[in-house]
Design an enzyme around this catalytic site. Structure first.
Site, mmCIF file in Angstrom:
data_model
loop_
_atom_site.group_PDB
_atom_site.id
_atom_site.type_symbol
_atom_site.label_atom_id
_atom_site.label_comp_id
_atom_site.label_asym_id
_atom_site.label_seq_id
_atom_site.Cartn_x
_atom_site.Cartn_y
_atom_site.Cartn_z
ATOM 1 N N CYS A 136 0.831 -1.203 0.000
ATOM 2 C CA CYS A 136 0.000 0.000 0.000
ATOM 3 C C CYS A 136 0.867 1.255 0.000
ATOM 4 C CB CYS A 136 -0.926 -0.015 1.205
ATOM 5 S SG CYS A 136 -1.909 1.480 1.340
ATOM 6 N N CYS A 139 -0.411 4.128 2.112
ATOM 7 C CA CYS A 139 -0.257 3.931 3.568
ATOM 8 C C CYS A 139 1.199 4.174 3.984
ATOM 9 C CB CYS A 139 -0.612 2.503 3.976
ATOM 10 S SG CYS A 139 -2.102 1.854 3.263
ATOM 11 N N ASP A 140 2.135 3.665 3.198
ATOM 12 C CA ASP A 140 3.522 3.612 3.664
ATOM 13 C C ASP A 140 4.499 4.490 2.874
ATOM 14 O OD1 ASP A 140 2.756 1.730 5.560
ATOM 15 O OD2 ASP A 140 2.923 0.107 4.112
#
Ligand code: NDP
Length: 311
Positions: A136, A139-140
């Site tokens: 992701c 997300c990261d």
């Protein structure tokens, strides 16, 4: 063990689940929606959604899902956090066991559990999970500002992730196993136009290395051919974007699935192999896998469910 009884249990909180809840609530059918591990589903891990009608300037994925959730709640849906661990579809009413061991009984069930990111199956993916391996980018990606990352895959997701990361990282490699991208022309163009994205065609990943986290990937070019060439690519982050697997494990084989694990529905309806159980969204859609298609099938599942309950 607390027991509750409801007319319709909706499992999953992506566009399919929320749309089903909106339709069920507006039809005055009591329903509980269990959100699952990732409330809002896959769209909460993307950036701007430009292809959901009604938002001419695009809309942030997380915001879109928050709006859908609110709309469901506003019309009377009972939306709850939690996870359905198991479900007994062998007798009526159906009985779902949630984390915390509460049980919800329901006359009808709509499965809208979506799909989860696939991994290559390398031991190193597990070894470095959270230490440089991610599925992701939104997300990261933040952790890789001014660093070097690789994205595996050549579809729309991979291009989207690579493009997103290219605005943070110093350099982005795309590791593509074929000699072409599968992504749409528009997505390909976006990627090709970015100077800091380099596409490594005909390339596969055989492993990762690093002492405390990912420091590089063992790659092989033209695998299995006379030109086969192995080399190491220094990277700080390794992002998977090779597609998704439908989330059906909790069903424990009770519904008919196709060879890829998607729930089989009696097209054009959303009826599954068990009467009273319906499937909507990516968990039953190997072909389209779009938010708007998922929302549409959530609507159809709720209408099918309503007809079933009225029989
Ligand atoms: P896709 O199935 O379209 O693409 C998967 C990619 O990963 C392909 O390039 C595939 O290679 C590659 N791949 C699969 N398995 C492996 C493996 N074991 N090793 C290396 N590479 C592998 O998945 P996506 O998630 O990209 O897209 C899913 C659907 O969602 C599509 O319909 C897509 O159009 C849609 N989508 C739309 C978006 C948008 O419109 N904004 C954004 C994101 C997704 P190969 O080609 O060789 O099979």
């Amino acid at each position: 063990m607390a027991n509750e009884k409801v007319k319709c249990l909706i499992i999953g909180s992506g566009p399919a689940g929320y749309t089903a809840a909106i339709y069920a609530s507006r039809a005055n059918i009591s329903n509980i929606l269990i959100e699952g591990l990732q409330p809002g589903g896959q769209l909460t891990t993307t950036t701007t959604i430009e292809n959901f009608p009604g938002f001419p300037n695009g809309i942030d994925g997380t915001q879109l899902m928050a709006e859908m959730r609110q709309q469901a709640v506003n019309v009377g849906a009972d939306v709850r956090p939690g996870l359905v661990k198991a479900i007994d579809l062998s007798k009526r009413p159906f009985a779902a066991t949630l984390d915390g061991n509460t049980t919800i009984e329901a006359d009808a069930v709509i499965v809208a559990t979506g799909a989860s990111a696939k991994y290559l199956g390398l031991d190193d993916e597990k070894k470095y999970q959270g230490l440089g391996v991610s599925a992701c980018a939104t997300c990261d990606g933040f952790f890789y500002r001014k660093r070097v990352v690789a994205v595996v895959g050549g579809g729309d997701t991979a291009c989207e992730e690579a493009h997103y990361l290219s605005n943070l990282a110093r350099k982005v490699y795309m590791i593509v196993r074929k000699d072409y991208l599968r992504a749409s022309a528009a997505m390909q163009k976006r990627v090709m136009e970015k100077e800091n994205i380099e596409i490594l065609f005909n390339t596969n990943t055989e492993g990762l290395y690093g002492t405390e986290g990912v420091e590089g990937a063992h790659l092989v070019k033209f695998r299995g051919t006379p030109q086969e060439e192995r080399y190491d690519l220094p990277i700080d982050g390794f992002f998977l974007a090779i597609g998704h697997m439908p989330n059906t494990a909790f069903l424990n084989g009770q519904l008919e699935l196709d060879a890829q694990g998607y729930i089989v529905t009696q097209q054009p309806s959303t009826r599954t192999s068990i009467e009273g159980v319906f499937a909507a969204g990516d968990v039953a859609d190997p072909d389209y896998r779009q938010a708007v298609a998922a929302a549409g099938s959530g609507c159809r599942a709720a209408l099918d469910m309503e007809r079933f309950l009225n029989q």
